[in-house]
Design a protein around this motif. Structure first.
Motif, PDB file in Angstrom:
ATOM      1  N   GLY A 269       0.815  -1.211   0.000  1.00 38.24           N
ATOM      2  CA  GLY A 269       0.000   0.000   0.000  1.00 38.24           C
ATOM      3  C   GLY A 269       0.846   1.256   0.000  1.00 38.24           C
ATOM      4  O   GLY A 269       0.518   2.245  -0.664  1.00 38.24           O
ATOM      5  N   ILE A 270       1.937   1.230   0.742  1.00 37.83           N
ATOM      6  CA  ILE A 270       2.832   2.381   0.787  1.00 37.83           C
ATOM      7  C   ILE A 270       3.508   2.581  -0.567  1.00 37.83           C
ATOM      8  O   ILE A 270       3.559   3.697  -1.101  1.00 37.83           O
ATOM      9  N   VAL A 271       4.025   1.506  -1.147  1.00 38.69           N
ATOM     10  CA  VAL A 271       4.710   1.606  -2.441  1.00 38.69           C
ATOM     11  C   VAL A 271       3.747   2.054  -3.527  1.00 38.69           C
ATOM     12  O   VAL A 271       4.050   2.951  -4.321  1.00 38.69           O
ATOM     13  N   GLY A 272       2.557   1.445  -3.559  1.00 38.81           N
ATOM     14  CA  GLY A 272       1.552   1.852  -4.552  1.00 38.81           C
ATOM     15  C   GLY A 272       1.155   3.295  -4.389  1.00 38.81           C
ATOM     16  O   GLY A 272       0.992   4.020  -5.376  1.00 38.81           O
ATOM     17  N   GLY A 273       1.013   3.746  -3.134  1.00 35.09           N
ATOM     18  CA  GLY A 273       0.660   5.140  -2.881  1.00 35.09           C
ATOM     19  C   GLY A 273       1.709   6.100  -3.392  1.00 35.09           C
ATOM     20  O   GLY A 273       1.389   7.179  -3.907  1.00 35.09           O
ATOM     21  N   GLY A 274       2.973   5.724  -3.272  1.00 38.04           N
ATOM     22  CA  GLY A 274       4.039   6.571  -3.789  1.00 38.04           C
ATOM     23  C   GLY A 274       3.979   6.706  -5.298  1.00 38.04           C
ATOM     24  O   GLY A 274       4.141   7.803  -5.852  1.00 38.04           O
ATOM     25  N   ILE A 275       3.724   5.592  -5.992  1.00 41.87           N
ATOM     26  CA  ILE A 275       3.641   5.617  -7.458  1.00 41.87           C
ATOM     27  C   ILE A 275       2.454   6.450  -7.919  1.00 41.87           C
ATOM     28  O   ILE A 275       2.570   7.274  -8.835  1.00 41.87           O
ATOM     29  N   VAL A 276       1.296   6.240  -7.292  1.00 43.47           N
ATOM     30  CA  VAL A 276       0.107   7.014  -7.655  1.00 43.47           C
ATOM     31  C   VAL A 276       0.351   8.499  -7.416  1.00 43.47           C
ATOM     32  O   VAL A 276      -0.027   9.347  -8.228  1.00 43.47           O
ATOM     33  N   SER A 277       0.992   8.836  -6.321  1.00 45.49           N
ATOM     34  CA  SER A 277       1.275  10.237  -6.006  1.00 45.49           C
ATOM     35  C   SER A 277       2.156  10.875  -7.070  1.00 45.49           C
ATOM     36  O   SER A 277       1.925  12.018  -7.492  1.00 45.49           O
ATOM     37  N   LEU A 278       3.171  10.159  -7.523  1.00 46.43           N
ATOM     38  CA  LEU A 278       4.019  10.690  -8.583  1.00 46.43           C
ATOM     39  C   LEU A 278       3.202  10.959  -9.844  1.00 46.43           C
ATOM     40  O   LEU A 278       3.367  12.005 -10.494  1.00 46.43           O
ATOM     41  N   SER A 279       2.330  10.043 -10.197  1.00 51.97           N
ATOM     42  CA  SER A 279       1.507  10.224 -11.395  1.00 51.97           C
ATOM     43  C   SER A 279       0.607  11.438 -11.271  1.00 51.97           C
ATOM     44  O   SER A 279       0.484  12.239 -12.202  1.00 51.97           O
ATOM     45  N   GLY A 281       1.115  14.012  -9.538  1.00 53.94           N
ATOM     46  CA  GLY A 281       1.942  15.214  -9.560  1.00 53.94           C
ATOM     47  C   GLY A 281       2.592  15.467 -10.899  1.00 53.94           C
ATOM     48  O   GLY A 281       3.441  16.358 -11.009  1.00 53.94           O
ATOM     49  N   GLY A 282       2.225  14.704 -11.914  1.00 56.98           N
ATOM     50  CA  GLY A 282       2.757  14.912 -13.254  1.00 56.98           C
ATOM     51  C   GLY A 282       4.063  14.207 -13.524  1.00 56.98           C
ATOM     52  O   GLY A 282       4.692  14.427 -14.562  1.00 56.98           O
ATOM     53  N   GLU A 283       4.511  13.345 -12.600  1.00 50.96           N
ATOM     54  CA  GLU A 283       5.783  12.644 -12.775  1.00 50.96           C
ATOM     55  C   GLU A 283       5.513  11.186 -13.152  1.00 50.96           C
ATOM     56  O   GLU A 283       5.776  10.249 -12.410  1.00 50.96           O
ATOM     57  N   HIS A 284       4.944  11.011 -14.353  1.00 51.09           N
ATOM     58  CA  HIS A 284       4.565   9.681 -14.835  1.00 51.09           C
ATOM     59  C   HIS A 284       5.802   8.899 -15.262  1.00 51.09           C
ATOM     60  O   HIS A 284       6.696   9.431 -15.929  1.00 51.09           O
ATOM     61  N   ASN A 285       5.842   7.634 -14.902  1.00 52.15           N
ATOM     62  CA  ASN A 285       6.877   6.717 -15.406  1.00 52.15           C
ATOM     63  C   ASN A 285       8.300   7.237 -15.218  1.00 52.15           C
ATOM     64  O   ASN A 285       9.164   7.030 -16.067  1.00 52.15           O
ATOM     65  N   THR A 286       8.539   7.933 -14.134  1.00 52.29           N
ATOM     66  CA  THR A 286       9.900   8.350 -13.817  1.00 52.29           C
ATOM     67  C   THR A 286      10.703   7.125 -13.382  1.00 52.29           C
ATOM     68  O   THR A 286      10.150   6.037 -13.143  1.00 52.29           O
ATOM     69  N   GLU A 287      11.993   7.301 -13.255  1.00 51.67           N
ATOM     70  CA  GLU A 287      12.842   6.174 -12.873  1.00 51.67           C
ATOM     71  C   GLU A 287      12.437   5.612 -11.518  1.00 51.67           C
ATOM     72  O   GLU A 287      12.353   4.383 -11.347  1.00 51.67           O
ATOM     73  N   ILE A 288      12.167   6.484 -10.556  1.00 52.88           N
ATOM     74  CA  ILE A 288      11.817   5.963  -9.232  1.00 52.88           C
ATOM     75  C   ILE A 288      10.440   5.300  -9.251  1.00 52.88           C
ATOM     76  O   ILE A 288      10.210   4.333  -8.518  1.00 52.88           O
ATOM     77  N   ALA A 289       9.527   5.791 -10.086  1.00 56.26           N
ATOM     78  CA  ALA A 289       8.222   5.136 -10.204  1.00 56.26           C
ATOM     79  C   ALA A 289       8.384   3.732 -10.778  1.00 56.26           C
ATOM     80  O   ALA A 289       7.747   2.774 -10.306  1.00 56.26           O
TER      81      ALA A 289
END
Length: 387
Positions: A269-279, A281-289
């Protein structure tokens, strides 16, 4: 991205009609025509037409369970400290399958739920059914308060412009007041600069003043309000995004609960939340995502509702995250998740209460709404999650 409120119901109807060609629901409430093959490269290619029919049946059974557990005041079944967050999640679940306020078999039910959420707003702008305790209480309003507030705000942003004039006017006033409360919580003095820009509980706990889980919900609430053309200053989102990025654990190559080395819990849940948050915020498919996405693929949802992590919460966030990443992430993740969710749905259409000390208290309307939302990303009916 802005959206036209006047055309919102029409857009939902259009998308829903397109989806009906792919996954026809089972039941009298919707046409029962057989689906046609999806277009090439569609996110729905991950399942066969027959499998999508099974998914759709499962979704409708889940929504039927929620409908049967709505109370007279418009809320959905949950303890007082879980309100209005659980009710707002249930509304989002109905919206994710194309049900609209005031329209169709669930229209009035959704209206009553929206009314309940609005009545929960307190004088300070906070959405909470009961007043938070003076000190932190696990599963109390002091614990769940920021979650209740953010999820209520997220739902109201999604339905704004789709409701009747009376509810629309009340929502128009409620959202800005809620945003101001949200900002005050973000600006609260933090013991560590690592926590700047984030949120945690209403009352201090363990010397940590922000975490990724709470912050993800606040970010979604702000983005939904902004999409609905409410004023959300850019710096609020930038500060939240900076906090989210600080939660990326370089040693583990994924997101952790906080940026603090002493408190770096990692769950789906924490990892998924981080990825969704990046998306968002406009940071789609970044390296960390993408690195975090690989971490999600390492988790198995085959052991249903074990105590190692909040199962349904993780399923919800990871499904949304993998859809945002798309490609192999989605292809490898969704078929397995949907299989396990369908296999473990109860006869009454619900899913078991969370078998984890964060979430076990909030009941089966909570886990059922999360499970429906985990099954519906490919339907693309909730604007907040649209790619």
């Amino acid at each position: 991205m802005k959206r036209s409120h006047a055309r919102q119901p029409a857009r939902y109807a259009l998308v829903l009609s397109l989806l009906m060609a792919v996954a026809a629901p089972a039941g009298a409430e919707e046409p029962s025509t057989s689906p046609t093959p999806p277009a090439p490269a569609s996110p729905r290619d991950v399942l066969s037409a027959a499998q999508w029919r099974n998914v759709d049946r499962s979704i409708h059974r889940g929504l039927d369970y929620l409908a049967a557990h709505q109370r007279e005041d418009g809320s959905f079944e949950a303890p007082p400290t879980g309100q209005p967050g659980v009710t707002a999640l249930c509304v989002l679940a109905f919206l994710s399958r194309g049900h609209l306020p005031g329209e169709g078999p669930h229209g009035e039910r959704i209206n009553r739920a929206i009314d309940f959420v609005l009545t929960c707003q307190r004088e300070d702008g906070m959405f909470s059914f009961i007043e938070p305790e003076l000190h932190h209480v696990h599963d109390g309003a002091s614990h769940a308060g920021n979650y209740n507030h953010a999820i209520a705000g997220l739902m109201l942003g999604e339905v704004y412009g789709m409701t009747n004039p009376q509810l629309r006017e009340r929502t128009k006033t409620a959202i800005p007041a809620g945003l101001q409360f949200l900002r005050r919580m973000q600006e609260k003095a933090k013991a560590s600069p690592l926590d700047h820009g984030g949120w945690r509980y209403i009352r201090p706990r363990q010397g940590i003043d922000a975490d990724l889980s709470a912050t993800s919900w606040q970010l979604m609430s702000m983005r939904s309000a902004r999409n609905a053309e409410f004023h959300v200053p850019k710096e609020w989102i930038e500060e939240a995004m900076a906090y989210i990025r600080r939660c990326f654990n370089n040693n583990r190559q994924t997101f952790s609960y906080t940026p603090h080395r002493s408190f770096n819990l990692i769950t789906p849940g924490i990892v998924g939340g981080g990825i969704v948050s990046l998306s968002l915020g406009g940071e789609h498919n970044t390296e960390i995502a993408q690195l975090a996405g690989k971490n999600v693929l390492s988790y198995s949802f085959a052991r249903y509702n074990t105590a190692s992590f909040p199962y349904h919460y993780g399923a919800y966030y990871c499904s949304q995250a993998m859809y945002q990443l798309g490609g192999d992430y989605w292809t490898k993740f969704y078929p397995q998740l949907s299989k396990h969710l369908l296999a473990n749905q109860r006869a009454d259409g619900s899913w078991e209460r969370e078998n984890f000390n964060n979430g076990d208290y909030f009941g089966r309307s909570y886990t059922t709404s999360l499970s429906v939302l985990a099954l519906t990303p490919a339907y693309q009916l909730l604007p907040i999650y649209q790619r």
